[in-house]
Design a protein around this motif. Structure first.
Motif, mmCIF file in Angstrom:
data_model
loop_
_atom_site.group_PDB
_atom_site.id
_atom_site.type_symbol
_atom_site.label_atom_id
_atom_site.label_comp_id
_atom_site.label_asym_id
_atom_site.label_seq_id
_atom_site.Cartn_x
_atom_site.Cartn_y
_atom_site.Cartn_z
ATOM 1 N N HIS A 1 8.001 0.574 14.270
ATOM 2 C CA HIS A 1 8.690 0.175 13.293
ATOM 3 C C HIS A 1 10.131 -0.215 13.486
ATOM 4 O O HIS A 1 10.756 -0.928 12.489
ATOM 5 C CB HIS A 1 9.014 2.165 12.970
ATOM 6 C CG HIS A 1 10.044 2.580 12.036
ATOM 7 N ND1 HIS A 1 11.535 2.760 12.203
ATOM 8 C CD2 HIS A 1 10.027 2.989 10.984
ATOM 9 C CE1 HIS A 1 12.447 2.898 11.442
ATOM 10 N NE2 HIS A 1 10.816 2.756 10.444
ATOM 11 N N ALA B 1 3.089 -2.314 1.319
ATOM 12 C CA ALA B 1 3.287 -1.134 2.674
ATOM 13 C C ALA B 1 2.599 -2.009 3.080
ATOM 14 O O ALA B 1 1.169 -3.010 2.428
ATOM 15 C CB ALA B 1 3.524 0.001 2.884
ATOM 16 N N GLY B 2 2.209 -2.332 4.573
ATOM 17 C CA GLY B 2 1.256 -2.757 5.482
ATOM 18 C C GLY B 2 0.535 -1.551 6.229
ATOM 19 O O GLY B 2 0.406 -0.342 6.413
ATOM 20 N N LEU C 1 10.679 0.169 1.307
ATOM 21 C CA LEU C 1 9.204 1.488 1.553
ATOM 22 C C LEU C 1 9.597 2.256 2.948
ATOM 23 O O LEU C 1 8.884 3.099 2.682
ATOM 24 C CB LEU C 1 8.177 0.591 1.514
ATOM 25 C CG LEU C 1 8.020 -0.706 0.504
ATOM 26 C CD1 LEU C 1 6.216 -1.229 0.544
ATOM 27 C CD2 LEU C 1 7.314 -0.386 -0.562
ATOM 28 N N CYS C 2 10.622 2.712 2.878
ATOM 29 C CA CYS C 2 10.592 3.432 3.971
ATOM 30 C C CYS C 2 11.116 4.702 3.417
ATOM 31 O O CYS C 2 11.813 5.172 2.490
ATOM 32 C CB CYS C 2 12.003 3.265 4.889
ATOM 33 S SG CYS C 2 12.336 4.574 6.468
ATOM 34 N N PRO C 3 10.422 6.516 3.820
ATOM 35 C CA PRO C 3 10.494 7.439 3.075
ATOM 36 C C PRO C 3 11.027 7.529 3.823
ATOM 37 O O PRO C 3 11.702 9.149 2.531
ATOM 38 C CB PRO C 3 8.649 7.728 3.702
ATOM 39 C CG PRO C 3 8.467 7.327 5.274
ATOM 40 C CD PRO C 3 9.042 5.741 4.580
ATOM 41 N N MET C 4 12.598 7.633 4.206
ATOM 42 C CA MET C 4 14.106 8.316 4.458
ATOM 43 C C MET C 4 14.267 7.841 3.674
ATOM 44 O O MET C 4 15.991 8.220 3.629
ATOM 45 C CB MET C 4 14.089 7.609 5.939
ATOM 46 C CG MET C 4 13.612 8.388 7.313
ATOM 47 S SD MET C 4 13.182 10.097 6.939
ATOM 48 C CE MET C 4 12.117 10.193 6.665
ATOM 49 N N PHE D 1 20.416 3.785 1.645
ATOM 50 C CA PHE D 1 20.251 4.112 2.387
ATOM 51 C C PHE D 1 20.061 4.729 3.122
ATOM 52 O O PHE D 1 19.990 6.193 3.535
ATOM 53 C CB PHE D 1 19.155 2.859 2.726
ATOM 54 C CG PHE D 1 18.006 2.455 3.939
ATOM 55 C CD1 PHE D 1 17.038 4.174 3.533
ATOM 56 C CD2 PHE D 1 17.716 2.135 4.932
ATOM 57 C CE1 PHE D 1 16.192 4.425 4.448
ATOM 58 C CE2 PHE D 1 16.887 2.442 5.582
ATOM 59 C CZ PHE D 1 15.662 3.429 5.732
ATOM 60 N N LEU E 1 12.530 12.613 14.193
ATOM 61 C CA LEU E 1 12.367 11.897 12.336
ATOM 62 C C LEU E 1 10.737 12.472 12.793
ATOM 63 O O LEU E 1 10.189 13.125 11.143
ATOM 64 C CB LEU E 1 13.323 11.093 12.397
ATOM 65 C CG LEU E 1 14.830 11.575 12.577
ATOM 66 C CD1 LEU E 1 15.340 10.814 11.728
ATOM 67 C CD2 LEU E 1 15.110 12.881 10.937
ATOM 68 N N GLN F 1 9.468 -3.064 11.363
ATOM 69 C CA GLN F 1 9.907 -2.953 10.116
ATOM 70 C C GLN F 1 11.566 -3.226 10.196
ATOM 71 O O GLN F 1 11.581 -4.042 9.368
ATOM 72 C CB GLN F 1 9.547 -2.151 9.674
ATOM 73 C CG GLN F 1 7.796 -1.247 9.926
ATOM 74 C CD GLN F 1 7.295 -2.084 9.327
ATOM 75 O OE1 GLN F 1 7.277 -2.544 7.828
ATOM 76 N NE2 GLN F 1 5.812 -2.695 9.839
ATOM 77 N N PHE G 1 14.340 8.372 15.745
ATOM 78 C CA PHE G 1 13.365 7.713 15.227
ATOM 79 C C PHE G 1 11.779 8.711 15.360
ATOM 80 O O PHE G 1 11.148 9.775 14.396
ATOM 81 C CB PHE G 1 12.474 6.555 15.783
ATOM 82 C CG PHE G 1 11.101 6.007 14.816
ATOM 83 C CD1 PHE G 1 10.985 6.375 13.704
ATOM 84 C CD2 PHE G 1 10.185 6.174 15.324
ATOM 85 C CE1 PHE G 1 10.215 6.074 12.926
ATOM 86 C CE2 PHE G 1 9.071 5.720 14.924
ATOM 87 C CZ PHE G 1 8.957 5.561 13.460
#
Ligand code: HEM
Length: 199
Positions: free
Chosen positions: A188, A99-100, A3-6, A25, A66, A191, A63
């Motif tokens: 993060h 996602a949380g 679920l990371c938008p990257m 990924f 970004l 995560q 991070f």
């Protein structure tokens, strides 16, 4: 799901192994990480720091850089997140995928940052202040990093004061974003760690 938008999209190929998923990924996020390295090299004074401190600053700060660079992926009005592949997903869909609260924190941060309405030049200078932080762990020569950060902060203050004559609070608001970025960075990392443990 990843679920990371990257990632190009939240979906992962069910036929891929954990290693294969990570490999795909990393193809998606590596160009962005390279851009951060190139950006750092262009900061006046960065290349004069020791190789060791350059690496430590990049490891700790990439991070956060970004997050600033990709704040626009989070659209609070639409309640959507755009993944690097270009597709938008609603927060509800991402929540259903697992996602949380971290996603909510990211949305809030991005909105607050975008609301300041900074120019590209101001954003870029703010980004240098984020990256050049003497209090990152493992810095050898704290004094040189500190001196460089102070110069950058002075420049940022000058630029903001010049551009926003009636809004001296903007500079203060920007500095208050720094501890928030730290906190997002820590959340993060958890995560990322959890993902690695499960894959
Ligand atoms: C989640 C890796 C950068 C935002 C994750 C996860 C991993 C990861 C492994 C866990 C995925 C899952 O459990 O499904 C990375 C790596 C990055 C990176 C290696 C370095 C390039 C970013 C950036 C942002 C971001 C720059 C924000 C602009 C998120 C969000 C989540 C996430 C919102 C989902 C949290 C949730 O499930 O609530 N990331 N990420 N990541 N990441 Fe990243």
């Amino acid at each position: 799901h990843l679920l990371c938008p990257m990632n190009t999209s939240p979906h992962v190929n069910p036929h891929k192994s954990g290693h294969g998923i990570w490999e795909e990924f990393s193809h998606s996020f590596t160009p962005a990480v390279r851009e951060v390295v190139e950006f750092a090299k262009q900061i006046p004074g960065f290349s004069d720091l020791s190789q060791h401190d350059q690496v430590s600053l990049l490891k700790a700060g990439t991070f956060e850089v970004l997050v600033i660079r990709f704040a626009s992926l989070f659209d609070v009005k639409d309640r959507t997140v755009t993944f690097l592949g270009g597709t938008k997903y609603s927060v509800e869909t991402l929540r259903a995928m697992g996602a949380g609260d971290f996603l909510t924190s990211m949305m809030d941060f991005s909105e607050n940052l975008m609301r300041l309405g900074l120019s590209e030049e101001e954003m870029s200078l703010f980004t240098t202040v984020v990256l050049i932080s003497a209090d990152r762990s493992g810095i050898e020569n704290v004094n040189s990093v500190e001196a460089l950060q102070e110069t950058l902060i002075r420049h940022l203050k000058g630029l903001i004061t010049k551009n926003h004559t009636n809004e001296s609070a903007i500079f203060t608001k920007l500095l208050l974003r720094l501890p928030e970025l730290r906190s997002l960075n820590n959340m993060h990392s958890e995560q990322l760690l959890a993902f690695k443990v499960h894959h």
